[in-house]
Design an enzyme around this catalytic site. Structure first.
Site, PDB file in Angstrom:
ATOM      1  N   ASP A  99       0.699  -1.190   0.076  1.00 13.90           N
ATOM      2  CA  ASP A  99       0.105   0.027   0.114  1.00 13.90           C
ATOM      3  C   ASP A  99       0.818   1.358  -0.044  1.00 13.90           C
ATOM      4  O   ASP A  99       0.601   2.202  -0.631  1.00 13.90           O
ATOM      5  CB  ASP A  99      -1.014   0.149   1.227  1.00 13.90           C
ATOM      6  N   ASP A 102       7.270   3.979   3.050  1.00 15.63           N
ATOM      7  CA  ASP A 102       7.478   5.254   3.771  1.00 15.63           C
ATOM      8  C   ASP A 102       8.964   5.231   4.226  1.00 15.63           C
ATOM      9  O   ASP A 102       9.819   5.765   3.135  1.00 15.63           O
ATOM     10  CB  ASP A 102       6.520   5.210   5.056  1.00 15.63           C
ATOM     11  N   VAL A 152      -1.305   9.680   5.483  1.00 15.52           N
ATOM     12  CA  VAL A 152      -2.323   9.550   4.747  1.00 15.52           C
ATOM     13  C   VAL A 152      -3.319   8.643   4.969  1.00 15.52           C
ATOM     14  O   VAL A 152      -2.775   7.650   5.505  1.00 15.52           O
ATOM     15  CB  VAL A 152      -2.204   9.605   3.284  1.00 15.52           C
ATOM     16  N   ASP A 158      -5.483   3.193   6.751  1.00 15.10           N
ATOM     17  CA  ASP A 158      -6.100   3.388   8.150  1.00 15.10           C
ATOM     18  C   ASP A 158      -5.507   4.332   8.834  1.00 15.10           C
ATOM     19  O   ASP A 158      -4.072   4.792   8.865  1.00 15.10           O
ATOM     20  CB  ASP A 158      -6.321   2.041   8.758  1.00 15.10           C
TER      21      ASP A 158
HETATM   22  P1  5GP Z   1       7.725   1.850   6.194  1.00 12.27           P
HETATM   23  O1  5GP Z   1       8.040   0.481   7.014  1.00 12.27           O
HETATM   24  O2  5GP Z   1       8.083   1.996   4.773  1.00 12.27           O
HETATM   25  O3  5GP Z   1       7.984   2.844   6.871  1.00 12.27           O
HETATM   26  O4  5GP Z   1       6.305   1.788   6.676  1.00 12.27           O
HETATM   27  C1  5GP Z   1       5.094   0.893   5.630  1.00 12.27           C
HETATM   28  C2  5GP Z   1       3.931   0.706   6.186  1.00 12.27           C
HETATM   29  O5  5GP Z   1       3.674   1.686   7.215  1.00 12.27           O
HETATM   30  C3  5GP Z   1       2.943   0.585   5.333  1.00 12.27           C
HETATM   31  O6  5GP Z   1       2.420  -0.644   4.704  1.00 12.27           O
HETATM   32  C4  5GP Z   1       1.589   1.357   6.069  1.00 12.27           C
HETATM   33  O7  5GP Z   1       0.816   0.318   6.558  1.00 12.27           O
HETATM   34  C5  5GP Z   1       2.434   2.186   7.164  1.00 12.27           C
HETATM   35  N1  5GP Z   1       2.244   3.453   6.739  1.00 12.27           N
HETATM   36  C6  5GP Z   1       3.298   4.383   6.463  1.00 12.27           C
HETATM   37  N2  5GP Z   1       3.175   5.388   6.089  1.00 12.27           N
HETATM   38  C7  5GP Z   1       1.705   5.705   6.289  1.00 12.27           C
HETATM   39  C8  5GP Z   1       0.517   6.729   6.246  1.00 12.27           C
HETATM   40  O8  5GP Z   1       0.892   7.753   5.725  1.00 12.27           O
HETATM   41  N3  5GP Z   1      -0.789   6.314   6.416  1.00 12.27           N
HETATM   42  C9  5GP Z   1      -1.094   5.060   6.823  1.00 12.27           C
HETATM   43  N4  5GP Z   1      -2.341   4.959   7.076  1.00 12.27           N
HETATM   44  N5  5GP Z   1      -0.037   4.214   7.043  1.00 12.27           N
HETATM   45  C10 5GP Z   1       1.252   4.520   6.796  1.00 12.27           C
END
Ligand code: 5GP
Length: 178
Positions: A99, A102, A152, A158
């Site tokens: 999805d 980040d 977001v 969510d």
């Molecule tokens: P990462 O490991 O790349 O930092 O984060 C990945 C996961 O964090 C995504 O799969 C998502 O579930 C959650 N996430 C990261 N940024 C957002 C955001 O802006 N909104 C939401 N709802 N979930 C996020």
């Protein structure tokens, strides 16, 4: 914490158009290949449901769940598998559908884990990719939209399990941030 919706970052039409493009690209790249689409639960479900219907070549799908943000808006830094794949992926063509990328922490962990199972190929399709300064992310072959560094919700994403059913992507505003 009280929350409400802010600016719409990606609207329904933009999502539909981009998914049609991604579907056409993926269909072309995987022509004559038996593709297994792996969706990351729960956030990628809405995107995956639309994406697979825009792919014209035969595919199968499976799901994996890892721990990520929990109910807060900050990453915990700890990634672990909550639900593993049902399928063996050795010698298969895998497209991991996320999805949101980040920090890239979740994706890095997943890629390492899936690679160790020796798939024939492994690529990533992410609906949203956050632009952070000085960030080097793993290679994402198919990216839906690059977005600024805001929290977001919508279209699968969510806040405390809410807002996943919004048909667009919106910035989440919290009273603490204002
Ligand atoms: P990462 O490991 O790349 O930092 O984060 C990945 C996961 O964090 C995504 O799969 C998502 O579930 C959650 N996430 C990261 N940024 C957002 C955001 O802006 N909104 C939401 N709802 N979930 C996020």
């Amino acid at each position: 914490m009280k929350t409400n919706l802010g600016e719409v970052l990606v609207n329904e039409n933009q999502i539909k158009e981009r998914i049609d493009e991604l579907g056409a690209e993926i269909s072309k790249d995987y022509e004559d290949k038996n593709l297994l689409v792996v969706g990351l639960l729960r956030g990628a479900v809405v995107f995956l449901a639309d994406l697979v219907r825009s792919i014209s070549t035969p595919i199968e799908f499976d799901f994996i769940a890892v721990s990520s943000y929990g109910t807060a808006t900050k990453t915990s830094g700890v990634v672990r598998i909550l639900k593993d794949l049902d399928e063996e992926i050795e010698n298969r063509h895998i497209l991991l559908v996320e999805d949101m990328v980040d920090t890239g922490l979740t994706l890095n962990y997943l890629l390492k884990n899936l690679r160790s199972r020796r798939p024939e190929s492994l690529e990533v399709c992410a609906f949203l990719v956050k632009q952070r300064e000085g960030q080097t992310l793993p290679f994402i072959k198919y990216a839906g939209f690059m977005i600024p560094d805001h929290y977001v919700v919508g279209y699968g994403l969510d806040y405390s399990e809410k807002y996943r059913n919004l048909p667009y992507v919106s910035v989440l505003k919290s009273e603490q941030n204002e």
